[in-house]
Design a protein around this motif. Structure first.
Motif, mmCIF file in Angstrom:
data_model
loop_
_atom_site.group_PDB
_atom_site.id
_atom_site.type_symbol
_atom_site.label_atom_id
_atom_site.label_comp_id
_atom_site.label_asym_id
_atom_site.label_seq_id
_atom_site.Cartn_x
_atom_site.Cartn_y
_atom_site.Cartn_z
ATOM 1 N N VAL A 1 0.859 -1.188 0.000
ATOM 2 C CA VAL A 1 0.000 0.000 0.000
ATOM 3 C C VAL A 1 0.889 1.231 0.000
ATOM 4 O O VAL A 1 2.015 1.194 0.480
ATOM 5 C CB VAL A 1 -0.956 0.020 1.219
ATOM 6 C CG1 VAL A 1 -1.983 -1.093 1.134
ATOM 7 C CG2 VAL A 1 -0.181 -0.072 2.519
ATOM 8 N N GLN A 2 0.370 2.322 -0.512
ATOM 9 C CA GLN A 2 1.163 3.541 -0.657
ATOM 10 C C GLN A 2 1.025 4.482 0.535
ATOM 11 O O GLN A 2 1.800 5.423 0.668
ATOM 12 C CB GLN A 2 0.753 4.274 -1.932
ATOM 13 C CG GLN A 2 0.965 3.471 -3.202
ATOM 14 C CD GLN A 2 2.431 3.136 -3.452
ATOM 15 O OE1 GLN A 2 3.323 3.914 -3.107
ATOM 16 N NE2 GLN A 2 2.681 1.976 -4.033
ATOM 17 N N GLU A 3 0.024 4.269 1.382
ATOM 18 C CA GLU A 3 -0.201 5.187 2.486
ATOM 19 C C GLU A 3 0.940 5.131 3.492
ATOM 20 O O GLU A 3 1.461 4.057 3.782
ATOM 21 C CB GLU A 3 -1.516 4.861 3.195
ATOM 22 C CG GLU A 3 -2.763 5.164 2.392
ATOM 23 C CD GLU A 3 -3.104 4.068 1.407
ATOM 24 O OE1 GLU A 3 -2.317 3.092 1.323
ATOM 25 O OE2 GLU A 3 -4.133 4.176 0.723
ATOM 26 N N SER B 1 2.176 2.542 7.276
ATOM 27 C CA SER B 1 1.545 1.240 7.033
ATOM 28 C C SER B 1 2.557 0.132 7.266
ATOM 29 O O SER B 1 3.762 0.325 7.117
ATOM 30 C CB SER B 1 1.009 1.160 5.596
ATOM 31 O OG SER B 1 0.028 2.134 5.360
ATOM 32 N N SER C 1 -2.377 -5.531 5.196
ATOM 33 C CA SER C 1 -1.613 -4.376 5.663
ATOM 34 C C SER C 1 -2.462 -3.554 6.611
ATOM 35 O O SER C 1 -3.691 -3.539 6.526
ATOM 36 C CB SER C 1 -1.167 -3.514 4.473
ATOM 37 O OG SER C 1 -0.428 -4.267 3.546
ATOM 38 N N ARG D 1 -2.746 0.359 8.593
ATOM 39 C CA ARG D 1 -2.303 1.725 8.846
ATOM 40 C C ARG D 1 -3.265 2.368 9.844
ATOM 41 O O ARG D 1 -4.442 1.996 9.927
ATOM 42 C CB ARG D 1 -2.249 2.555 7.561
ATOM 43 C CG ARG D 1 -3.573 2.807 6.902
ATOM 44 C CD ARG D 1 -3.373 3.551 5.575
ATOM 45 N NE ARG D 1 -4.614 3.738 4.846
ATOM 46 C CZ ARG D 1 -5.374 4.825 4.933
ATOM 47 N NH1 ARG D 1 -5.000 5.831 5.727
ATOM 48 N NH2 ARG D 1 -6.491 4.930 4.230
ATOM 49 N N THR E 1 -6.016 -3.394 4.809
ATOM 50 C CA THR E 1 -6.135 -3.635 3.376
ATOM 51 C C THR E 1 -5.774 -5.079 3.087
ATOM 52 O O THR E 1 -4.632 -5.503 3.306
ATOM 53 C CB THR E 1 -5.216 -2.702 2.560
ATOM 54 O OG1 THR E 1 -5.507 -1.344 2.888
ATOM 55 C CG2 THR E 1 -5.436 -2.910 1.071
ATOM 56 N N GLN F 1 -5.292 -7.965 0.286
ATOM 57 C CA GLN F 1 -4.969 -7.998 -1.139
ATOM 58 C C GLN F 1 -4.551 -9.383 -1.586
ATOM 59 O O GLN F 1 -3.973 -10.157 -0.812
ATOM 60 C CB GLN F 1 -3.837 -7.009 -1.454
ATOM 61 C CG GLN F 1 -4.197 -5.546 -1.230
ATOM 62 C CD GLN F 1 -2.984 -4.647 -1.263
ATOM 63 O OE1 GLN F 1 -2.186 -4.649 -0.337
ATOM 64 N NE2 GLN F 1 -2.843 -3.868 -2.333
ATOM 65 N N CYS G 1 -1.815 -6.784 -8.293
ATOM 66 C CA CYS G 1 -2.918 -6.921 -7.350
ATOM 67 C C CYS G 1 -4.199 -7.140 -8.144
ATOM 68 O O CYS G 1 -4.614 -6.274 -8.920
ATOM 69 C CB CYS G 1 -3.030 -5.679 -6.470
ATOM 70 S SG CYS G 1 -4.415 -5.764 -5.296
ATOM 71 N N ARG H 1 -8.766 -6.674 -3.921
ATOM 72 C CA ARG H 1 -8.432 -5.789 -2.799
ATOM 73 C C ARG H 1 -9.702 -5.456 -2.030
ATOM 74 O O ARG H 1 -10.749 -5.203 -2.609
ATOM 75 C CB ARG H 1 -7.771 -4.519 -3.320
ATOM 76 C CG ARG H 1 -7.440 -3.483 -2.247
ATOM 77 C CD ARG H 1 -6.639 -2.334 -2.805
ATOM 78 N NE ARG H 1 -7.282 -1.735 -3.967
ATOM 79 C CZ ARG H 1 -6.687 -1.533 -5.135
ATOM 80 N NH1 ARG H 1 -5.430 -1.880 -5.301
ATOM 81 N NH2 ARG H 1 -7.337 -0.976 -6.145
ATOM 82 N N THR I 1 -10.600 -2.845 1.328
ATOM 83 C CA THR I 1 -10.185 -1.926 2.381
ATOM 84 C C THR I 1 -11.210 -2.010 3.501
ATOM 85 O O THR I 1 -12.413 -1.865 3.260
ATOM 86 C CB THR I 1 -10.080 -0.494 1.851
ATOM 87 O OG1 THR I 1 -9.122 -0.457 0.785
ATOM 88 C CG2 THR I 1 -9.623 0.461 2.948
#
Length: 479
Positions: free
Chosen positions: A104-106, A109, A129, A131, A140, A142, A152, A155, A157
């Motif tokens: 994940v990009q956040e 995390s 993941s 966060r 998340t 995935q 991916c 997914r 959330t």
């Protein structure tokens, strides 16, 4: 004057006693031997003897039936399997490829769960993941298809997350069980979906199930409720739940791990190993409680455990495969004991698989056998993890990095060993009389900080996945 050749059938019998290198040398001597060593039966028998009967996984097979492979494909399978095994069990296995990607990009995390999905024709990884945003925990879930570039394909959330489990039986469409405050969802994965957000497909919703998930195998769900009570149900009849109880152990005895089949359940708790017959459960008994037919009390309380069958290529008519058990005991301090223990739950030779399991007909003996103990130190508050593979590889993260980084205050080692079969003459020996008898056979990777948090293993393809505290995932491929 030419020397006459032996009859082909005699030569084929002789070839059963030579190895791969000798066969390759023989085929270079003359045209006749070249033709004979190109026969399909030669490579099929060699693959059976050198790989399958030695419980060596065959990478890149992709679910194909060996009977349908050509001679060249059989040769390739044999070469790949032996090359992977040689690298895999060396003291310092060298990855042929590795790739790192961000789950994940956040920011803030981390990976909290990682496992390969047991599929027959795809290499897939399931990651979870976490966060924290504005005081809220966001998860998340995935599914990644591991091609040259991990993709991916599914997914979810989740802000209302209570746990999930992967289905350990690859023959079922249902792949994941997901729990929230509203109940359980049974999910499949749509591999053709172009949108990852719709990749998880809900097959069934169990609205009235508010237990925490522990094991998902085929159509069976093992769940925990109350303080430490364990219940078993099926997705076909989720309203019927049978409790797996051990009334002889009255102190807190929490669930850790289990192996569940349609015939029996092996339940490992913090204080006991309990074996249950599921004959009455399969018959739809009106009784609401099953008691174990055998129970073993651990010498100390368990912190963590991983279970897996010992690899066995042959189909056994009268016995289940022995079960490998990797144990780390708890301590009075805020970190577990600095040793790992390999136990085996051995088969009961009197077991008859044609009749129901009961106290007089059980597949396993009551007491696991301690095989060996491994040094595996963990620093105070350091992260660690461990897992058992389907072909006998035990893999773990620990803090044993003195051989690499001297006395650094941080650092991790990704190490392992290969469990084979029960040692002849092995006996139950008290742990305090045996001591540490072994070290890791293989050290796959080391790092200078404590960033690794989770590991997963796929022995058939020679892959190890490692998740970090910054939500990175690295795949190491050893062929």
């Amino acid at each position: 004057m030419a020397i006459p050749m032996l009859p082909t059938d005699i030569i084929l019998v002789i070839l059963k006693y030579i190895g791969v290198k000798d066969l390759m040398r023989l085929r270079q001597t003359c045209k006749d031997f070249l033709q004979i060593t190109q026969l399909r039966t030669v490579w099929h028998e060699l693959l059976q003897r050198e790989v399958i009967e030695r419980n060596i996984p065959i990478p890149r097979l992709g679910g194909r039936n060996l009977a349908a492979l050509t001679v060249k494909e059989l040769e390739s399978c044999l070469a790949d399997a032996l090359r992977l095994r040689k690298n895999w069990i060396s003291s310092s296995p060298v990855p042929a490829h590795s790739m790192t990607f961000q789950a994940v990009q956040e920011p803030q995390s981390q990976v909290v769960s990682l496992a390969f999905l047991p599929t027959r024709n795809r290499r897939c990884l399931i990651s979870l993941s976490l966060r924290v945003a504005d005081g809220h925990r966001i998860f998340t879930l995935q599914c990644w298809v591991l091609t040259s570039l991990p993709t991916c394909i599914a997914r979810r959330t989740l802000s209302d997350f209570r746990g999930f489990r992967i289905n350990t039986d690859p023959t079922f469409t249902a792949a994941v069980a997901l729990r929230s405050s509203t109940g359980l969802e049974i999910l499949a994965i749509d591999f053709s979906s172009s949108n990852p957000d719709s990749g998880f497909v809900t097959l069934q919703t169990l609205d009235n199930v508010d237990h925490s998930l522990q094991v998902f195998c085929g159509s069976m769900l093992l769940t925990k409720f109350g303080d430490a009570r364990i219940g078993l149900r099926t997705v076909e009849n989720p309203s019927f739940c049978m409790e797996l109880q051990n009334p002889s152990h009255t102190e807190q005895n929490d669930f850790i791990d289990a192996i569940v089949t349609d015939k029996y359940a092996v339940i490992v708790r913090t204080a006991t190993l309990d074996f249950y017959s599921l004959s009455s459960f399969r018959a739809g008994s009106a009784a609401s409680v099953i008691e174990p037919i055998t129970s073993h009390t651990w010498q100390w309380r368990i912190d963590s455990v991983s279970l897996a069958y010992q690899p066995s290529w042959e189909t056994r008519a009268r016995a289940e495969p022995p079960i490998n058990i990797l144990v780390r005991y708890a301590s009075l301090f805020p970190w577990p004991v600095n040793a790992l223990h390999h136990y085996v739950l051995p088969c009961d030779g009197t077991y008859d698989c044609r009749i129901d399991i009961d106290t007089h007909n059980k597949p396993y003996l009551a007491a696991p056998i301690l095989i060996r103990t491994f040094a595996s130190p963990i620093r105070l508050f350091a992260r660690w993890d461990m897992v058992l593979g389907a072909y006998g590889t035990a893999l773990w993260i620990d803090s044993h990095t003195e051989d690499y980084f001297d006395h650094a205050v941080e650092g991790q080692r990704l190490a392992g060993t290969l469990f084979t079969t029960v040692e002849d003459g092995a006996a139950v020996v008290p742990l305090d009389e045996r001591g540490i008898s072994a070290t890791a056979s293989m050290v796959y990777q080391v790092r200078e900080d404590d960033g690794w948090v989770r590991i997963a293993i796929e022995e058939e393809e020679g892959e190890i996945a490692v998740g970090t505290s910054t939500a990175e995932i690295t795949i190491f491929r050893y062929i």
